[in-house]
Design an enzyme around this catalytic site. Structure first.
Site, PDB file in Angstrom:
ATOM      1  N   HIS A 281     -61.321 -32.134 -25.229  1.00  0.00           N
ATOM      2  CA  HIS A 281     -61.169 -32.339 -26.683  1.00  0.00           C
ATOM      3  C   HIS A 281     -61.949 -33.583 -27.089  1.00  0.00           C
ATOM      4  O   HIS A 281     -61.850 -34.620 -26.431  1.00  0.00           O
ATOM      5  CB  HIS A 281     -59.678 -32.502 -26.971  1.00  0.00           C
ATOM      6  CG  HIS A 281     -59.283 -32.689 -28.394  1.00  0.00           C
ATOM      7  ND1 HIS A 281     -60.072 -32.303 -29.461  1.00  0.00           N
ATOM      8  CD2 HIS A 281     -58.155 -33.222 -28.946  1.00  0.00           C
ATOM      9  CE1 HIS A 281     -59.443 -32.592 -30.590  1.00  0.00           C
ATOM     10  NE2 HIS A 281     -58.290 -33.160 -30.298  1.00  0.00           N
TER      11      HIS A 281
ATOM     12  N   HIS B 179     -50.850 -36.249 -23.631  1.00  0.00           N
ATOM     13  CA  HIS B 179     -49.944 -37.225 -24.243  1.00  0.00           C
ATOM     14  C   HIS B 179     -48.540 -37.016 -23.664  1.00  0.00           C
ATOM     15  O   HIS B 179     -48.020 -35.889 -23.685  1.00  0.00           O
ATOM     16  CB  HIS B 179     -49.845 -37.025 -25.760  1.00  0.00           C
ATOM     17  CG  HIS B 179     -51.138 -37.256 -26.494  1.00  0.00           C
ATOM     18  ND1 HIS B 179     -51.723 -38.490 -26.619  1.00  0.00           N
ATOM     19  CD2 HIS B 179     -51.950 -36.392 -27.150  1.00  0.00           C
ATOM     20  CE1 HIS B 179     -52.841 -38.390 -27.332  1.00  0.00           C
ATOM     21  NE2 HIS B 179     -53.013 -37.127 -27.655  1.00  0.00           N
TER      22      HIS B 179
ATOM     23  N   HIS C 118     -56.433 -28.936 -30.540  1.00  0.00           N
ATOM     24  CA  HIS C 118     -56.081 -29.307 -31.887  1.00  0.00           C
ATOM     25  C   HIS C 118     -57.253 -29.229 -32.879  1.00  0.00           C
ATOM     26  O   HIS C 118     -57.045 -29.145 -34.085  1.00  0.00           O
ATOM     27  CB  HIS C 118     -55.519 -30.734 -31.778  1.00  0.00           C
ATOM     28  CG  HIS C 118     -55.417 -31.569 -32.957  1.00  0.00           C
ATOM     29  ND1 HIS C 118     -55.832 -32.864 -33.029  1.00  0.00           N
ATOM     30  CD2 HIS C 118     -54.886 -31.274 -34.171  1.00  0.00           C
ATOM     31  CE1 HIS C 118     -55.579 -33.359 -34.216  1.00  0.00           C
ATOM     32  NE2 HIS C 118     -55.008 -32.430 -34.920  1.00  0.00           N
TER      33      HIS C 118
ATOM     34  N   TYR D 188     -44.056 -34.103 -32.446  1.00  0.00           N
ATOM     35  CA  TYR D 188     -45.503 -33.942 -32.213  1.00  0.00           C
ATOM     36  C   TYR D 188     -45.962 -32.572 -32.725  1.00  0.00           C
ATOM     37  O   TYR D 188     -46.954 -32.453 -33.438  1.00  0.00           O
ATOM     38  CB  TYR D 188     -45.774 -34.074 -30.715  1.00  0.00           C
ATOM     39  CG  TYR D 188     -47.230 -34.063 -30.332  1.00  0.00           C
ATOM     40  CD1 TYR D 188     -47.922 -35.245 -30.123  1.00  0.00           C
ATOM     41  CD2 TYR D 188     -47.921 -32.862 -30.166  1.00  0.00           C
ATOM     42  CE1 TYR D 188     -49.258 -35.234 -29.772  1.00  0.00           C
ATOM     43  CE2 TYR D 188     -49.247 -32.837 -29.823  1.00  0.00           C
ATOM     44  CZ  TYR D 188     -49.915 -34.032 -29.615  1.00  0.00           C
ATOM     45  OH  TYR D 188     -51.242 -34.013 -29.270  1.00  0.00           O
TER      46      TYR D 188
ATOM     47  N   ASP E 188     -59.032 -40.300 -29.104  1.00  0.00           N
ATOM     48  CA  ASP E 188     -57.984 -40.747 -28.181  1.00  0.00           C
ATOM     49  C   ASP E 188     -58.243 -40.198 -26.773  1.00  0.00           C
ATOM     50  O   ASP E 188     -57.688 -40.710 -25.802  1.00  0.00           O
ATOM     51  CB  ASP E 188     -56.579 -40.356 -28.673  1.00  0.00           C
ATOM     52  CG  ASP E 188     -56.455 -38.919 -29.112  1.00  0.00           C
ATOM     53  OD1 ASP E 188     -57.433 -38.346 -29.632  1.00  0.00           O
ATOM     54  OD2 ASP E 188     -55.368 -38.342 -28.949  1.00  0.00           O
TER      55      ASP E 188
ATOM     56  N   HIS F  22     -52.928 -41.985 -36.433  1.00  0.00           N
ATOM     57  CA  HIS F  22     -53.529 -41.547 -37.696  1.00  0.00           C
ATOM     58  C   HIS F  22     -52.496 -41.115 -38.746  1.00  0.00           C
ATOM     59  O   HIS F  22     -52.525 -40.025 -39.294  1.00  0.00           O
ATOM     60  CB  HIS F  22     -54.690 -40.558 -37.542  1.00  0.00           C
ATOM     61  CG  HIS F  22     -54.450 -39.276 -36.769  1.00  0.00           C
ATOM     62  ND1 HIS F  22     -53.411 -38.434 -37.016  1.00  0.00           N
ATOM     63  CD2 HIS F  22     -55.174 -38.703 -35.787  1.00  0.00           C
ATOM     64  CE1 HIS F  22     -53.496 -37.398 -36.212  1.00  0.00           C
ATOM     65  NE2 HIS F  22     -54.549 -37.529 -35.455  1.00  0.00           N
TER      66      HIS F  22
ATOM     67  N   ASP G 277     -53.941 -31.701 -26.057  1.00  0.00           N
ATOM     68  CA  ASP G 277     -52.934 -31.993 -27.091  1.00  0.00           C
ATOM     69  C   ASP G 277     -51.738 -31.028 -27.030  1.00  0.00           C
ATOM     70  O   ASP G 277     -50.629 -31.395 -27.453  1.00  0.00           O
ATOM     71  CB  ASP G 277     -53.564 -31.897 -28.484  1.00  0.00           C
ATOM     72  CG  ASP G 277     -54.326 -33.165 -28.872  1.00  0.00           C
ATOM     73  OD1 ASP G 277     -54.129 -34.206 -28.237  1.00  0.00           O
ATOM     74  OD2 ASP G 277     -55.131 -33.092 -29.820  1.00  0.00           O
TER      75      ASP G 277
ATOM     76  N   GLU H 177     -61.630 -35.491 -29.825  1.00  0.00           N
ATOM     77  CA  GLU H 177     -60.989 -36.557 -30.603  1.00  0.00           C
ATOM     78  C   GLU H 177     -60.930 -37.844 -29.787  1.00  0.00           C
ATOM     79  O   GLU H 177     -60.733 -37.822 -28.561  1.00  0.00           O
ATOM     80  CB  GLU H 177     -59.587 -36.125 -31.075  1.00  0.00           C
ATOM     81  CG  GLU H 177     -59.089 -37.033 -32.190  1.00  0.00           C
ATOM     82  CD  GLU H 177     -57.898 -36.477 -32.974  1.00  0.00           C
ATOM     83  OE1 GLU H 177     -57.321 -35.444 -32.594  1.00  0.00           O
ATOM     84  OE2 GLU H 177     -57.543 -37.116 -33.995  1.00  0.00           O
TER      85      GLU H 177
HETATM   86 FE1  FEO Z   1     -56.382 -34.207 -31.174  1.00  0.00          FE
HETATM   87 FE2  FEO Z   1     -54.806 -36.222 -28.823  1.00  0.00          FE
HETATM   88  O1  FEO Z   1     -56.113 -35.698 -30.051  1.00  0.00           O
END
Ligand code: FEO
Length: 398
Positions: free
Chosen positions: A77, A229, A143, A196, A81, A23, A162, A79
């Site tokens: 989370h 991640h 996040h 990050y 991903d 993004h 995250d 989001e």
């Molecule tokens: Fe806030 Fe890895 O997504």
């Protein structure tokens, strides 16, 4: 090959080798979406992976258990991903309960469906799987407002979603595997962790400090941090210390000169300011806004004490790249920086005033500003160099 974090706890995520943009944040080293499978009397999947990668995740799960036997899917989370493959998983494990925060339920219901078997949790709630116990810690804004961490009590593993992540695609899963080589790859992990943090979590520095303090007060002993991640931290102390420093605004005695230019006048100024800083014995780097990735510059901002930003005047205002970069940067709310501005103009000014107003409206007060009309002459160059020396002295004494 099964990748086991501890007895009965597996990595079942995917490596996205071709991820180059997350993004808007450039990811030249790719990325991963980490999901974890915990096999006990009950089976829990913690997070899923981005849409399009469900098949690969399911193949990994099938090496360990029949996916239809999953009892719980913990959604740390919303989001996409992390939740993008949730619908595919829920088709197969249709009886599974979804464990998430109240806001997680709200988000998942809006993105996907409302008739899943949700169970909402808050900090301190637990879920017994058999010998293993999941302990939940709400982590709003790390996040999104829905975010939470899941802690496996008996194994002392924090699944932090995250938090503590990095966008990094490698065939390794653990930080120590990267660090066991010549040390270079070890630096890569921290470099990506800093990038990050700077581009995703920097606005939430205060929340991070409070969350780390809360976790310490809860008496949670962390042996391993497994984010969603990048590398899994077998040495969590290093990344926790880094987060504490970043969140407190600790930086190097370093200056950044960031600029754009039309007919090179602002560039000449930038180079002379750079010379002034460098001649004072302070580390300095130069970034042209159309020659560098902004997410990389923001990582440098995180680690530097002073930002000197320059723009030519266009249409009585800032050059569009400078305006856009300042919007992005001030939105990330960097802490504890010294700011200065400079720029050139032809018939009418406006860029320096525009930068100063933008910084002030974001709560930052430039300590110095410098404008040059047309091309810098000898006396202008002396003023540029003096600006660099002045900021260098302030950085030295800060
Ligand atoms: Fe806030 Fe890895 O997504």
């Amino acid at each position: 090959m099964k990748i086991e974090l501890a007895d009965g706890i597996y990595w079942v995520g995917v490596v996205d080798w071709n991820l180059r943009d997350f993004h808007g944040y450039t990811t030249p080293r790719g990325g991963t979406y980490n999901a974890y499978l915990i096999v006990d009397e009950k089976i829990a999947l913690v997070d899923t992976v981005k849409h399009g990668f469900a098949g690969e995740m399911l193949d990994r799960i099938k090496e360990i258990v029949d996916p239809s036997k999953i009892d719980y899917v913990v959604s740390n989370h919303v989001e996409m991903d992390h939740s993008g493959s949730l619908p595919e998983i829920m088709k197969i494990a249709s009886h599974a309960g979804i464990i998430c925060t109240e806001k997680g339920k709200e988000g998942l219901s809006k993105y996907y469906r409302t008739d899943w078997n949700f169970r909402t949790v808050k900090t301190g709630d637990e879920l017994k799987l058999g010998k293993k116990t999941l302990f939940f810690i709400a982590a709003p804004m790390l996040h999104w407002p829905d975010s939470m961490f899941t802690y496996i009590k008996e194994d002392k593993i924090l699944l932090s979603n995250d938090g503590f992540g990095q966008h990094l695609a490698t065939s390794f899963r653990f930080d120590e595997e990267m660090c066991s080589l010549l040390g270079y790859e070890c630096d890569t992990v921290m470099d990506e962790a800093a990038k990050y943090y700077a581009n995703i979590l920097m606005p939430f520095a205060g929340v991070i400090l409070k969350k780390i303090e809360e976790i310490q007060k809860l008496g949670i002993d962390i042996r391993m941090i497994a984010p969603s991640h990048g590398m899994i931290w077998k040495n969590p102390g290093k990344i926790i210390d880094a987060y504490l420093n970043w969140a407190k605004g600790v930086s190097k005695k370093k200056v950044l000169v960031i600029y754009d230019t039309m007919w090179n006048s602002t560039e000449i100024m930038a180079n002379e300011i750079l010379r002034g800083v460098s001649d004072s014995g302070v580390e300095v780097s130069l970034f042209h806004l159309r020659r560098n990735e902004w997410s990389e510059i923001v990582k440098e901002v995180l680690e530097s004490r002073a930002i000197i930003i320059g723009s030519p005047t266009l249409n009585n205002g800032m050059f569009p790249t400078v305006d856009g970069f300042l919007t992005y940067l001030t939105g990330l709310r960097p802490k504890n920086k010294l700011w200065a501005t400079f720029g050139s103009y032809g018939w009418a000014g406006g860029a320096v005033r525009g930068m100063n107003e933008k910084l002030k409206s974001a709560g930052y007060e430039p300590v110095e500003s410098l404008e040059v009309i047309f091309r810098p002459d000898e006396s202008d160059l002396v003023r540029c160099s003096a600006l660099g020396r002045k900021i260098a002295m302030m950085v030295k004494s800060a």
